[in-house]
Design a protein around this motif. Structure first.
Motif, PDB file in Angstrom:
ATOM      1  N   MET A  48       0.869  -1.146  -0.240  1.00 32.15           N
ATOM      2  CA  MET A  48       0.075  -0.023  -0.035  1.00 32.15           C
ATOM      3  C   MET A  48       0.931   1.240   0.179  1.00 32.15           C
ATOM      4  SD  MET A  48      -1.713  -0.120   3.830  1.00 32.15           S
ATOM      5  CE  MET A  48      -2.227   1.512   3.848  1.00 32.15           C
ATOM      6  N   ASP A  49       1.930   1.278   0.692  1.00 37.37           N
ATOM      7  CA  ASP A  49       2.777   2.645   0.843  1.00 37.37           C
ATOM      8  C   ASP A  49       3.366   2.990  -0.489  1.00 37.37           C
ATOM      9  OD1 ASP A  49       2.095   2.824   3.430  1.00 37.37           O
ATOM     10  OD2 ASP A  49       3.990   1.793   4.190  1.00 37.37           O
ATOM     11  N   LYS A  50       3.679   1.734  -1.380  1.00 36.89           N
ATOM     12  CA  LYS A  50       4.229   2.035  -2.890  1.00 36.89           C
ATOM     13  C   LYS A  50       3.312   2.680  -3.756  1.00 36.89           C
ATOM     14  CE  LYS A  50       6.764  -2.314  -2.168  1.00 36.89           C
ATOM     15  NZ  LYS A  50       6.885  -3.754  -2.844  1.00 36.89           N
ATOM     16  N   LEU A  51       1.934   2.432  -3.375  1.00 34.39           N
ATOM     17  CA  LEU A  51       1.024   2.791  -4.337  1.00 34.39           C
ATOM     18  C   LEU A  51       0.002   4.020  -3.932  1.00 34.39           C
ATOM     19  CD1 LEU A  51      -0.287  -0.760  -4.893  1.00 34.39           C
ATOM     20  CD2 LEU A  51       0.979   0.392  -6.522  1.00 34.39           C
ATOM     21  N   GLY A  52       0.260   4.485  -2.514  1.00 36.13           N
ATOM     22  CA  GLY A  52      -0.677   5.595  -2.179  1.00 36.13           C
ATOM     23  C   GLY A  52      -1.924   4.900  -1.803  1.00 36.13           C
ATOM     24  N   SER A  53      -2.182   3.756  -1.527  1.00 34.48           N
ATOM     25  CA  SER A  53      -3.366   3.000  -1.182  1.00 34.48           C
ATOM     26  C   SER A  53      -3.756   3.174   0.274  1.00 34.48           C
ATOM     27  CB  SER A  53      -3.216   1.587  -1.631  1.00 34.48           C
ATOM     28  OG  SER A  53      -2.878   1.198  -2.896  1.00 34.48           O
ATOM     29  N   THR A  54      -4.966   2.873   0.454  1.00 39.46           N
ATOM     30  CA  THR A  54      -5.810   2.841   1.641  1.00 39.46           C
ATOM     31  C   THR A  54      -6.541   1.515   1.927  1.00 39.46           C
ATOM     32  OG1 THR A  54      -6.320   5.282   1.689  1.00 39.46           O
ATOM     33  CG2 THR A  54      -7.467   3.901   3.518  1.00 39.46           C
ATOM     34  N   ILE A  55      -6.070   0.847   3.016  1.00 39.27           N
ATOM     35  CA  ILE A  55      -6.421  -0.496   3.205  1.00 39.27           C
ATOM     36  C   ILE A  55      -7.223  -0.352   4.557  1.00 39.27           C
ATOM     37  CG2 ILE A  55      -6.111  -3.109   3.163  1.00 39.27           C
ATOM     38  CD1 ILE A  55      -5.381  -1.403   0.658  1.00 39.27           C
ATOM     39  N   VAL A  56      -8.322  -0.884   4.883  1.00 39.49           N
ATOM     40  CA  VAL A  56      -9.008  -0.593   6.023  1.00 39.49           C
ATOM     41  C   VAL A  56      -9.358  -2.189   6.377  1.00 39.49           C
ATOM     42  CG1 VAL A  56     -10.863   0.275   7.424  1.00 39.49           C
ATOM     43  CG2 VAL A  56      -9.906   1.631   5.431  1.00 39.49           C
ATOM     44  N   GLN A  57      -8.904  -2.602   7.664  1.00 37.19           N
ATOM     45  CA  GLN A  57      -9.337  -3.873   8.370  1.00 37.19           C
ATOM     46  C   GLN A  57     -10.360  -3.401   9.013  1.00 37.19           C
ATOM     47  OE1 GLN A  57      -6.437  -6.520   9.708  1.00 37.19           O
ATOM     48  NE2 GLN A  57      -7.879  -7.223  11.391  1.00 37.19           N
ATOM     49  N   THR A  58     -11.704  -3.813   9.012  1.00 35.51           N
ATOM     50  CA  THR A  58     -12.919  -3.333   9.631  1.00 35.51           C
ATOM     51  C   THR A  58     -13.066  -4.549  10.693  1.00 35.51           C
ATOM     52  OG1 THR A  58     -14.224  -4.780   8.028  1.00 35.51           O
ATOM     53  CG2 THR A  58     -13.612  -2.305   7.551  1.00 35.51           C
ATOM     54  N   GLU A  59     -14.142  -4.214  11.546  1.00 40.07           N
ATOM     55  CA  GLU A  59     -14.813  -5.153  12.441  1.00 40.07           C
ATOM     56  C   GLU A  59     -15.359  -6.331  12.177  1.00 40.07           C
ATOM     57  OE1 GLU A  59     -17.762  -1.767  12.890  1.00 40.07           O
ATOM     58  OE2 GLU A  59     -15.793  -2.204  12.016  1.00 40.07           O
ATOM     59  N   ASP A  60     -15.797  -6.495  10.874  1.00 42.58           N
ATOM     60  CA  ASP A  60     -16.642  -7.597  10.379  1.00 42.58           C
ATOM     61  C   ASP A  60     -16.748  -7.526   8.840  1.00 42.58           C
ATOM     62  OD1 ASP A  60     -18.801  -6.068  10.211  1.00 42.58           O
ATOM     63  OD2 ASP A  60     -19.300  -6.431  12.382  1.00 42.58           O
ATOM     64  N   GLU A  61     -17.434  -8.380   8.227  1.00 42.25           N
ATOM     65  CA  GLU A  61     -17.670  -8.547   6.880  1.00 42.25           C
ATOM     66  C   GLU A  61     -18.524  -7.280   6.733  1.00 42.25           C
ATOM     67  OE1 GLU A  61     -15.860 -12.747   7.625  1.00 42.25           O
ATOM     68  OE2 GLU A  61     -17.135 -11.405   8.923  1.00 42.25           O
ATOM     69  N   ILE A  62     -19.646  -7.205   7.447  1.00 41.76           N
ATOM     70  CA  ILE A  62     -20.653  -6.258   7.061  1.00 41.76           C
ATOM     71  C   ILE A  62     -20.063  -4.789   7.068  1.00 41.76           C
ATOM     72  CG2 ILE A  62     -22.677  -5.154   7.914  1.00 41.76           C
ATOM     73  CD1 ILE A  62     -23.578  -7.648   9.559  1.00 41.76           C
ATOM     74  N   ALA A  63     -19.418  -4.436   7.873  1.00 50.03           N
ATOM     75  CA  ALA A  63     -18.543  -3.367   7.888  1.00 50.03           C
ATOM     76  C   ALA A  63     -17.688  -3.200   6.645  1.00 50.03           C
ATOM     77  CB  ALA A  63     -17.903  -2.945   8.995  1.00 50.03           C
ATOM     78  N   ALA A  64     -17.125  -4.195   6.382  1.00 53.10           N
ATOM     79  CA  ALA A  64     -16.058  -4.168   5.280  1.00 53.10           C
ATOM     80  C   ALA A  64     -16.852  -3.694   3.843  1.00 53.10           C
ATOM     81  CB  ALA A  64     -15.408  -5.648   5.134  1.00 53.10           C
ATOM     82  N   CYS A  65     -17.892  -4.537   3.886  1.00 54.24           N
ATOM     83  CA  CYS A  65     -18.654  -4.378   2.596  1.00 54.24           C
ATOM     84  C   CYS A  65     -19.208  -2.915   2.494  1.00 54.24           C
ATOM     85  CB  CYS A  65     -19.895  -5.309   2.489  1.00 54.24           C
ATOM     86  SG  CYS A  65     -20.737  -5.501   0.902  1.00 54.24           S
ATOM     87  N   MET A  66     -19.972  -2.398   3.567  1.00 57.54           N
ATOM     88  CA  MET A  66     -20.338  -1.106   3.369  1.00 57.54           C
ATOM     89  C   MET A  66     -19.074   0.013   3.317  1.00 57.54           C
ATOM     90  SD  MET A  66     -23.599  -1.318   3.971  1.00 57.54           S
ATOM     91  CE  MET A  66     -24.081   0.398   4.148  1.00 57.54           C
ATOM     92  N   THR A  67     -18.026  -0.208   4.011  1.00 60.08           N
ATOM     93  CA  THR A  67     -17.025   0.625   3.684  1.00 60.08           C
ATOM     94  C   THR A  67     -16.376   0.783   2.340  1.00 60.08           C
ATOM     95  OG1 THR A  67     -16.066   0.368   6.080  1.00 60.08           O
ATOM     96  CG2 THR A  67     -14.610   1.295   4.629  1.00 60.08           C
TER      97      THR A  67
END
Length: 390
Positions: A48-67
């Motif tokens: 991610m640091d090489k690409l300027g990306s944002t990766i978010v580890q959420t609290e569950d899969e519902i939050a992952a999908c909505m995020t």
């Protein structure tokens, strides 16, 4: 034997998926770790640091999908990654993404189920969940790669399809692909051009006259509406999970619900024309047997077919990529040209076979080769199943 000097890469299918997402222009991922899909997020985090990306580890899969949906709404190519249990949790969110016409990509690396099942064993039993799990008249696309190499190329096409058709796309490799590490020819980064569909440019937007908004959900002939993203001048629209009029404002008039529902499904009618629905290994105009598989069964089927060729038995082979909308028109000629049809799949209930029986003519030709012990298909297993129908 030594492979010689070849330009090759040695990687997992999950790593190929992640690298493909990066090549597709995705710089945003929200996910929750789950076997056998975690390596996709791990690869993204590592780079991610090489690409300027944002990766978010959420609290569950519902939050992952909505995020991830929030990122997509804001205009980036966002995605999430999961396996069967997480896909179940995402059902409500995916239904909202269908209603709001958000170009959302979900990678589902299939494992043995139901529930937590056998987390490190292969299965292809998420087909029904991917096609039907979201509530209401859900319009979405489901595709599957036929090899680790295709994990790289087809995930890029998944991002294109999502934006071209403005709907969720579920990308379904299986565990045998995701966690299998093998050599593949080095990837061509220019093979799949980026297609953002009907994304509008701010300069081309006409002036809005109050109290009107931009017609984000315009009732077009092809079912695909022009799209803007937040911040575009004259691109203002409302977006919720409610049924709406062309500007996105909640509307429960019967005629509008019918018109918008028809629009959401009408746009999917051309998917099979803009995406290669299967890998075509059919060599015979008339075949004794047509064998159809998906995902990791390809290698075992190809080995079995090669031996039948040597024995003088005419066996055609298609490896399915497009699961939904089901490419019945494209498949029917191959079924018509075969005396028997064998569907090879990793589950107990014949989920892929059922799709064929629902959508195809001449159902009496169709039989299943099922395997659900957690182990990959072998050449002999497939060959014996074909011999039984012969």
């Amino acid at each position: 034997p030594a492979p010689g000097k070849k330009d090759q890469m040695f990687l997992l299918g999950n790593e190929a998926c992640a690298l493909g997402a990066i090549a597709a222009g995705s710089r945003f991922m929200a996910s929750y770790p789950i076997t056998p899909a975690s390596e996709v997020m791990e690869y993204m985090i590592k780079n991610m640091d090489k690409l300027g990306s944002t990766i978010v580890q959420t609290e569950d899969e519902i939050a992952a999908c909505m995020t991830a949906m929030g990122g997509v709404y804001a205009g980036v190519r966002g995605f999430t990654c999961t396996s069967g249990p997480g896909l179940s949790l995402m059902a409500e969110s995916l239904s909202m993404a269908s209603m709001a016409e958000l170009p959302m990509v979900v990678i589902d690396v299939q494992r043995s189920g139901p529930s937590t099942g056998m987390a490190t064993k292969v299965e292809q039993s998420d087909i029904d969940a991917a096609c039907y799990n979201a509530h209401g008249d859900y319009a979405g696309i489901v595709i599957s790669p036929t090899s680790i190499e295709e994990c790289f190329y087809e995930i890029q096409k998944a991002f294109n399809l999502a934006e071209m058709y403005q709907c969720p796309v579920i990308f379904m490799p299986d565990l045998q692909q995701g966690l299998n590490k093998q050599s593949v020819p080095s990837f061509d980064l220019n093979r799949v051009p980026i297609n953002r569909g009907k994304m509008m440019k701010e300069a081309d937007l006409p002036e809005l006259e109050q109290p009107h908004y931009f017609k984000r959900f315009e009732l077009t002939e092809d079912g695909i509406s022009p799209r803007t993203i937040p911040g575009m001048k004259n691109g203002l629209f409302l977006s919720t999970g409610l049924e709406h009029n062309e500007e996105g404002k909640p509307a429960e008039a019967p005629t509008m619900h019918v018109a918008q529902t028809d629009k959401r499904f009408r746009k999917l009618e051309t998917v099979a024309d803009n995406y290669e629905p299967f890998l075509n290994n059919a060599k015979y105009d008339e075949a004794d047997v047509l064998v159809v598989g998906m995902a990791s069964s390809r290698g075992a089927i190809e080995e079995a077919v090669a031996e039948f060729d040597q024995e003088g038995v005419k066996v055609n082979h298609l490896q399915l990529r497009l699961i939904k909308p089901f490419p019945a028109k494209q498949l029917q000629p191959f079924m018509d040209a075969a005396k028997k049809v064998v569907i090879v799949e990793h589950n107990a209930t014949g989920q892929l076979t059922n799709l064929f029986k629902i959508n195809m003519h001449k159902k009496s030709k169709i039989s299943s080769c099922l395997k659900y012990d957690g182990n990959p298909f072998t050449k002999s297993y497939v060959k014996n199943a074909i011999k039984e129908v012969l």
